[in-house]
Design an enzyme around this catalytic site. Structure first.
Site, mmCIF file in Angstrom:
data_model
loop_
_atom_site.group_PDB
_atom_site.id
_atom_site.type_symbol
_atom_site.label_atom_id
_atom_site.label_comp_id
_atom_site.label_asym_id
_atom_site.label_seq_id
_atom_site.Cartn_x
_atom_site.Cartn_y
_atom_site.Cartn_z
ATOM 1 N N HIS A 1 -39.920 -56.788 15.826
ATOM 2 C CA HIS A 1 -39.620 -58.135 15.101
ATOM 3 C C HIS A 1 -38.762 -59.053 15.674
ATOM 4 C CE1 HIS A 1 -42.482 -56.419 11.727
ATOM 5 N NE2 HIS A 1 -42.487 -55.445 12.666
ATOM 6 N N GLN B 1 -41.219 -53.528 30.026
ATOM 7 C CA GLN B 1 -42.694 -52.940 29.536
ATOM 8 C C GLN B 1 -43.807 -54.263 30.076
ATOM 9 O OE1 GLN B 1 -44.234 -50.995 26.373
ATOM 10 N NE2 GLN B 1 -45.691 -52.522 25.969
ATOM 11 N N TRP C 1 -48.439 -54.001 17.724
ATOM 12 C CA TRP C 1 -49.299 -55.118 18.185
ATOM 13 C C TRP C 1 -48.572 -55.912 19.133
ATOM 14 C CZ3 TRP C 1 -53.755 -56.851 18.058
ATOM 15 C CH2 TRP C 1 -54.036 -58.363 18.396
ATOM 16 N N ASN C 2 -47.423 -55.761 19.581
ATOM 17 C CA ASN C 2 -46.787 -56.591 20.753
ATOM 18 C C ASN C 2 -47.318 -55.804 22.020
ATOM 19 O OD1 ASN C 2 -44.705 -58.603 19.679
ATOM 20 N ND2 ASN C 2 -44.255 -56.537 18.474
ATOM 21 N N SER C 3 -47.277 -54.241 22.016
ATOM 22 C CA SER C 3 -47.998 -53.691 23.077
ATOM 23 C C SER C 3 -49.278 -54.253 23.185
ATOM 24 C CB SER C 3 -47.868 -52.163 22.756
ATOM 25 O OG SER C 3 -46.562 -51.884 22.895
ATOM 26 N N ASP D 1 -49.807 -50.642 10.925
ATOM 27 C CA ASP D 1 -51.049 -51.559 11.178
ATOM 28 C C ASP D 1 -51.816 -50.883 12.265
ATOM 29 O OD1 ASP D 1 -48.756 -51.992 12.828
ATOM 30 O OD2 ASP D 1 -49.193 -53.958 13.363
ATOM 31 N N ASP E 1 -39.124 -63.627 8.945
ATOM 32 C CA ASP E 1 -40.319 -62.425 8.928
ATOM 33 C C ASP E 1 -40.811 -62.297 7.481
ATOM 34 O OD1 ASP E 1 -40.647 -59.756 10.952
ATOM 35 O OD2 ASP E 1 -41.255 -59.484 8.967
ATOM 36 N N HIS F 1 -49.509 -46.512 21.208
ATOM 37 C CA HIS F 1 -49.534 -46.334 20.055
ATOM 38 C C HIS F 1 -50.193 -47.539 19.009
ATOM 39 C CE1 HIS F 1 -46.300 -48.947 20.104
ATOM 40 N NE2 HIS F 1 -45.899 -48.813 19.043
#
Ligand code: UDX
Length: 464
Positions: A31, A342, A360-362, A381, A128, A357
């Site tokens: 975040h 990454q 969401w960013n991945s 999520d 956020d 996993h």
């Protein structure tokens, strides 16, 4: 793959110094990073940006940032100490008292907003969604307005909203994971508390891309928000960043990838909120060895809320004896216990799959690089994101079904998922779709692309 934000600067048409933006991220790495990337976008339009977090979290997000420092200096960082009488909870997920921790920021943030608002025409608070209570005092400032940022995908919001009104026909997945099975009671209460206070916000910014979630975004805007709030899909933001020279550790990883065949290596990482037991680590190791597929495995504990270390040493001891040496010796793969770059790894031509996993960013990073995913969700999520990948976008395979979440994921389940993704006809089809979607997503942040238009639209709105 390197992209720069130089062209962003060229596209900035105005320099509305009378507007100032204050970014208030949640105290969690992905975040923090998303709002930092958003800060770079806003700052590239020559708008002053103030980024507000705890001293610890500012230092963490800056040191992990893939933007060169000269870019960071354009942003005004405000470091607030988190002084408490009781110790901070160690991590974000278990037994968390995140609500108590973020409360500590309300007063210093309110004081900052007051002081900034007295010198500007318009104060724009971008926070956020889970920091709504921290920024709540903006309502007392006549020239302030706020926008909530959803750092996750839109699909869970869409799914749960339509399930709540019984419109299952519109939801493209069956067996929707229940909220209770994805979130601890405490965390879910925290989410509800923050959402409940989100009344005066002008609009929402989503960490999503129309090329991925266009129809879900439309449904959320028209039916969930009833057209009453403005909504922008501003992702993927990692495409705006520039790689500074790789760290020595990363150079060694990239050097190894350079020697591998295209699409031959599986990248494995479970983000910043997952810690595996020794039992699970052993199953992963055995599954990888059985699959015979080359791999690069980032094996780290979850981030802690009370301390920051850029790498976690010691996990190697949880691996089966001799595994690491054997894999390295055979040139099969490597296990890394430090923070890695990454995005750069996913962009490497030798990476052909990502076991994730489904944070969401991945997901966004992998999709935009055209890398298919072996989906192994843990909580939050992630279970719904996993279904978005495997059943809706069809750019991934499932390592396990959510119904099996309390069972041990065995080495043979891992072996099967890895071989399906990396070495089967089905995997080939999935890769083809991932590559096609990736190409669309990469276009989105170029001039004229759907995401670039969203940035222009948001900036035009706040500088109206
Ligand atoms: C958390 C929640 O777990 C997830 O459900 C929610 O969608 C977002 O917040 P996190 O575990 O941090 O997610 O995963 P993810 O969203 O994938 O973000 C991890 C970020 O850290 C990615 O941007 C990834 O590129 C980066 N990362 C991770 C590194 O750059 N290097 C590493 O070594 C590990």
């Amino acid at each position: 793959m390197a992209t720069t934000d130089h062209h962003l600067k060229d596209s900035s048409s105005s320099s509305p110094s009378s507007v100032v933006v204050v970014m208030v991220p949640l105290l969690a790495q992905s975040h923090l990073n998303h709002l930092l990337q958003l800060s770079h976008v806003v700052s590239s339009y020559n708008i002053p940006v103030h980024y507000v977090s705890s001293t610890l979290h500012n230092s963490q997000v800056k040191s992990r940032s893939i933007n060169p420092l000269r870019e960071l200096t354009k942003i005004h960082f405000h470091n607030f100490p988190l002084i408490r009488t009781t110790p901070l909870p160690p991590n974000l997920c278990s037994g968390i008292k995140l609500s108590e921790t973020v409360k500590l920021l309300r007063e210093p943030v309110a004081a900052l907003l007051r002081s900034l608002s007295s010198n500007v025409k318009r104060l724009v608070v971008v926070h956020d969604v889970l920091m709504t209570s921290v920024v709540q005092d903006f309502v007392s400032l006549p020239n302030a307005e706020a926008y909530a940022v959803n750092c996750g995908s839109v699909f869970p919001m869409f799914t749960y909203a339509f399930a709540a009104i019984g419109q299952y026909d519109i939801i493209p997945i069956k067996n929707i994971p229940s909220v209770e099975s994805c979130y601890t009671h405490e965390f879910y209460e925290f989410i509800k508390h923050e959402f409940k206070q989100m009344k005066s916000q002008v609009g929402q910014l989503h960490n999503s891309c129309k090329a991925i979630e266009g129809s879900f975004l439309e449904h959320v805007a028209n039916y969930v928000l009833k057209g009453e709030k403005k909504i922008w899909a501003v992702g993927p933001l990692h495409q705006t960043t520039v790689f500074k020279e790789a760290r020595d550790d990363d150079k060694c990883l990239l050097g190894w990838l350079d020697k591998q065949e295209p699409n031959s290596v599986l990248y494995i990482s479970f983000g910043t909120t997952t810690t595996f037991s020794e039992e699970k680590i052993k199953e992963i190791a055995l599954g990888l060895e059985q699959s015979g597929v080359k791999f690069m495995w980032v094996l780290r504990d979850e981030d802690r809320l009370d301390s920051f270390s850029n790498g976690y040493e010691g996990e190697l001891s949880k691996l089966p004896s001799g595994f690491e040496e054997r894999m390295r010796g055979k040139g099969m793969g490597m296990v890394v216990t430090k923070w890695v770059c990454q995005v750069e790894i996913l962009g490497h031509k030798s990476i052909g799959g990502f076991m994730s996993h489904c944070g969401w960013n991945s997901c966004m990073e992998s999709i935009s690089m055209g890398v298919p995913i072996a989906a192994w969700p843990m909580e939050f999520d992630q279970p719904v994101n996993a279904l978005l990948l495997t059943e809706v976008l069809k750019v991934g395979v499932a390592v396990m079904e959510w119904g099996q979440r309390d069972e041990l994921v065995t080495s043979s389940m891992i072996d099967r998922a890895v071989r399906t993704l990396m070495a089967s006809e089905e995997g080939g089809e999935i890769r083809k779709r991932a590559e096609e979607l990736g190409a669309e997503v990469r276009k989105s942040t170029a001039e004229g692309g759907v995401t670039r238009m969203e940035w222009h639209s948001f900036i035009a709105h706040i500088t109206r």
